[in-house]
Design an enzyme around this catalytic site. Structure first.
Site, short mmCIF file in Angstrom:
data_model
loop_
_atom_site.label_atom_id
_atom_site.label_comp_id
_atom_site.label_asym_id
_atom_site.label_seq_id
_atom_site.Cartn_x
_atom_site.Cartn_y
_atom_site.Cartn_z
N ARG A 88 46.62 40.46 45.72
CA ARG A 88 46.02 41.49 45.80
C ARG A 88 45.13 41.77 47.28
NH1 ARG A 88 41.14 43.03 41.52
NH2 ARG A 88 40.34 41.29 42.40
N CYS A 139 35.22 -2.61 29.26
CA CYS A 139 35.76 -1.59 28.02
C CYS A 139 34.89 -1.85 26.67
CB CYS A 139 37.12 -1.93 27.80
SG CYS A 139 37.65 -0.99 26.40
N LYS A 180 42.01 51.60 28.87
CA LYS A 180 42.46 52.51 29.88
C LYS A 180 42.69 54.00 28.81
CE LYS A 180 45.07 48.82 31.96
NZ LYS A 180 46.07 47.96 32.05
N LYS A 187 42.46 41.20 28.21
CA LYS A 187 42.33 40.87 29.68
C LYS A 187 42.97 39.53 30.14
CE LYS A 187 39.09 41.96 33.51
NZ LYS A 187 39.28 40.59 34.33
S1 IVH Z 1 44.30 47.16 34.94
C1 IVH Z 1 43.37 49.94 38.20
N1 IVH Z 1 44.98 45.47 32.70
O1 IVH Z 1 41.60 42.32 35.75
C2 IVH Z 1 43.31 49.07 37.06
N2 IVH Z 1 43.97 44.50 34.69
O2 IVH Z 1 38.68 42.71 36.58
C3 IVH Z 1 43.93 47.87 37.66
N3 IVH Z 1 43.50 42.30 34.36
O3 IVH Z 1 42.44 43.04 38.85
C4 IVH Z 1 43.76 46.96 36.60
N4 IVH Z 1 44.46 42.06 32.67
O4 IVH Z 1 43.71 41.24 37.84
C5 IVH Z 1 44.28 45.89 34.10
N5 IVH Z 1 45.51 44.39 31.01
C6 IVH Z 1 45.02 44.33 32.14
C7 IVH Z 1 44.60 43.01 32.94
C8 IVH Z 1 43.88 43.29 34.11
C9 IVH Z 1 43.87 41.14 33.41
C10 IVH Z 1 42.89 41.58 35.80
C11 IVH Z 1 43.18 42.17 36.99
C12 IVH Z 1 42.35 43.20 37.69
C13 IVH Z 1 41.12 42.43 36.98
C14 IVH Z 1 39.70 43.56 36.92
#
Ligand code: IVH
Length: 719
Positions: A159, A430, A312, A138
């Site tokens: 967003r 210093c 996912k 993430k």
């Molecule tokens: S998927 C509907 N994949 O995390 C799903 N998000 O806390 C859409 N983010 O809004 C998001 N890495 O800004 C996804 N590999 C990743 C991600 C990711 C970072 C962020 C993104 C999201 C937020 C949610």
């Protein structure tokens, strides 16, 4: 906060009456709204992500127990605040949703169970059937949506509140990871690619150093810097910020040729996007857990910040069956890493002298384990920060560690402040043996030792930096060795390091040294007598020049002697010029070498001035010449150019917006054809390619009678 509110704030959710819960719900909602505003609109948060998550978790727990409190104003019903107005609004074709979080293994298991139950209900999934999950790091940046029509990038938006974001197309066009035109097959006609804009940690630190040097406020972390950079009203500023992009999702995609998320990721790569390499298709819960652990271990050494792992459901038909609840999909979850925060006692504050003389207050802490690493020291940044935090010796403080960034003190716990404490007074001298007065600089943020090159603490720090990992990387000279060698006169300037092999016997006689360690040290030194130009530049410790800028400089100048000659010329030119210089006029008003320098990507006037000041000190030049005599500095390898290359030895400038290719692609093509591409137009320029909305450079080319051509003509010429 009133006394009653304080009492409620200290209660566990299951101890509250409904009235108390209502009051606490409102307080939390207000507080969250306040922090949302700071975070999303001002890019300047006051609290850490972990603290913010705690507020939201508490609010969610209250709503779980008292569902009657959920209303449309509750933060749990919103993705993020409505965008501010500086940019045009863009309505997303499909909303940009957020993710639910799991913080514990039980919460992860809860998610896996919900997915399985949901699919058993909605499909003919057998009880033991496999549910493959695409697991991805993430990225801790900001999510954006990129609109492609017939494969061409037409619009990009933040967003915002999930349905409406801000149009930051011009800024996104400056990011080289974002393709302007998609290659390969099966690109949907109407297509939103979604992903994360982020900034690498090194780039963040360098940028912040420059920001402070220019008298501006320092950013808190790479993510806020990335957000701030993307919301600049002037794309030229964004272009100077090293932003990156990873793609990982889609919005509208018509027609859609992929059936699984992992297939989609492969296609993204073929179309020209960057995909995060920390991605794996996991088929069992054990695999998922192992992946989470592995990424957690890698986290500190990654070049960018991540704050968890996203899982996912891979099959898209299953995602569709599972659907969404209010702000998040049921088929995905973010598994966050534990907060790298802890509380400990502040034993004292001492002052560290950096290699440029900057004085940094450092917290001396009761050692504490923060997210798996023992922390005994943390930075307090500067005098302003101590003032703001008002931390005092004896305080119980909150310490945070994020990746491999230096641990920081976030604040103190008021209830645990000892009775008698004293406000910290920043020293006026210093701490080095010379005890030189401290001067305030750069808008008062930085305090510096006025001892300059004479200050022994600075000399030691410069040597330490010289041998560090990203510079000469001399193993065996770390720790206290440099300091001891310095104090005993074995080392004074960097060149002395390469004279150490001649003092082998002296070293062997020292305490703690034996044949083996001495031989290893000598070998490590000999091995580094050949060094790349970027490491060489970085090691010199020129103010405001770090690893990334050193690399860019090495690319630009190619050879150590050419570089040195150009820096000396630039310094000379700068001395004769007026104080106030504009980048665009630097060639004309200061000189060719200075102008070239300040037009190098990521340099600009402030950094060019720091470089010029460095090279006008005779002592610095002597140090470099001494090194030059002893070392082989490798020239940057450039691809060989055929003798009959179309643009051999020509100097080309691109200006304005190009529509059929990125600036980088155009530059790379010109270089392939033998040209040297520069940023500024002068008499020496052979050709200026003029894109849309070009400004002063096109005018200057016309004034100087330099040949110009349109993008179309360039495409024909360079084909
Ligand atoms: S998927 C509907 N994949 O995390 C799903 N998000 O806390 C859409 N983010 O809004 C998001 N890495 O800004 C996804 N590999 C990743 C991600 C990711 C970072 C962020 C993104 C999201 C937020 C949610």
């Amino acid at each position: 906060m009133s006394r009653a509110a304080k009492v409620v704030a200290a209660l566990q959710v299951d101890e509250m009456t409904e009235r108390q819960a209502r009051a606490e719900h409102k307080r939390l909602a207000d507080e969250i709204a306040h922090h949302d505003k700071l975070y999303h609109e001002k890019d300047d948060p006051e609290i850490s992500d972990a603290e913010y998550d705690r507020l939201r978790q508490r609010l969610k727990a209250i709503e779980a127990r008292f569902p009657q409190l959920v209303d449309m104003f509750s933060p749990t019903q919103k993705v993020a605040p409505t965008p501010t107005t500086a940019f045009a609004k863009v309505r997303h074709a499909k909303p940009m949703l957020s993710l639910d979080n799991a913080f514990t293994d039980e919460e992860l298991q809860g998610f896996l169970d919900r997915v399985r139950r949901g699919l058993e209900r909605e499909t003919d999934l057998k009880p033991d059937a496999e549910i493959a999950l695409s697991c991805e790091a993430k990225i801790d940046g900001l999510s954006i949506s990129l609109r492609y029509e017939d494969g061409v990038f037409v619009q990009g938006a933040t967003r915002g509140d999930g349905s409406t974001g801000e149009d930051v197309t011009a800024n996104l066009k400056t990011i080289k990871d974002i393709p302007q035109k998609l290659k390969g097959k099966d690109v949907p006609k109407a297509f939103d690619v979604r992903g994360e804009v982020y900034m690498e940690r090194n780039a963040f630190m360098e940028l912040n150093a420059r920001q402070v040097a220019a008298g501006e406020k320092a950013y808190v972390n790479p993510r806020n810097t990335a957000a701030g950079s993307l919301r600049q009203l002037d794309p030229e500023i964004t272009a100077r910020r090293p932003l990156r992009f990873f793609a990982y999702a889609w919005g509208e995609a018509e027609p859609r040729a992929w059936k699984t998320h992992s297939e989609y990721l492969k296609l993204l790569k073929e179309w020209g996007f960057k995909i995060n390499p920390l991605t794996k298709l996991c088929r069992t819960a054990d695999d998922v857990r192992a992946f989470y652990r592995k990424i957690g271990e890698e986290r500190p050494s990654l070049p960018y910040d991540i704050d968890g792992v996203v899982y996912k459901v891979d099959r898209i038909d299953w995602q569709e069956r599972l659907g969404f609840v209010s702000r998040a999909p049921r088929w995905a979850i973010a598994h966050k890493f534990p907060a790298e925060q802890a509380r400990t006692r502040l034993k004292g504050i001492f002052i560290q002298v950096g290699r440029t003389g900057a004085l940094t207050p450092v917290a001396d802490l009761e050692p504490i384990n923060v997210g798996g690493v023992v922390v005994a020291r943390a930075t307090l940044h500067n005098a302003d920060e101590i003032e703001r935090l008002d931390v005092r010796e004896g305080d119980m403080v909150i310490v945070q560690r994020a990746g491999d960034v230096i641990p920081q003190v976030l604040g103190f716990v008021p209830e645990e402040r000892p009775k008698k404490t004293e406000k910290f007074h920043f020293p006026t001298k210093c701490p080095c043996p010379l005890k030189t007065p401290v001067k305030s600089e750069e808008g008062g943020v930085v305090r510096r030792c006025s001892g300059g090159l004479e200050c022994p603490f600075q000399q030691v720090e410069r040597l330490r930096y010289f041998v560090s990992r990203n510079c000469f990387d001399i193993e065996g000279l770390g720790g206290t060795h440099i300091e001891n060698f310095f104090n005993d006169g074995l080392l004074k300037i960097p060149g002395d390091i390469f004279r150490l092999p001649g003092k082998k016997d002296l070293i062997r006689k020292r305490e703690g040294w034996g044949d083996l360690s001495v031989n290893n040290l000598i070998k490590a030194i000999e091995d580094r007598k050949t060094i790349s130009l970027d490491r060489f530049i970085n090691a010199l410790g020129i103010p405001l020049i770090g690893e990334a800028t050193a690399k860019i400089m090495a690319q630009e100048y190619g050879d150590v002697d050419d570089w040195l000659a150009e820096m000396l010329k630039a310094a000379k030119e700068r001395k004769k010029a007026p104080d106030d210089v504009k980048k665009e006029k630097a060639v004309a008003e200061v000189g060719e070498s200075y102008g070239r320098l300040c037009n190098v990507e990521q340099i600009g006037v402030t950094t060019a001035d720091a470089i010029a000041a460095f090279f006008s000190e005779g002592h610095n030049v002597e140090i470099i010449r001494d090194l030059r005599k002893q070392l082989t500095v490798e020239a940057v390898k450039r691809r060989a150019v055929a003798a009959d290359a179309l643009l051999k030895d020509k100097i080309v400038v691109f200006t304005g917006e190009l529509s059929s290719m990125t600036r980088d692609a155009a530059k790379a093509r010109a270089e392939e054809l033998g040209a040297k591409v520069t940023d500024s137009v002068s008499k020496k320029t052979s050709l200026v390619v003029v894109g849309e909305n070009a400004g002063s450079k096109a005018r200057k080319a016309a004034e100087l009678g330099v040949q110009t051509m349109t993008e179309e003509e360039w495409v024909k010429l360079s084909r």
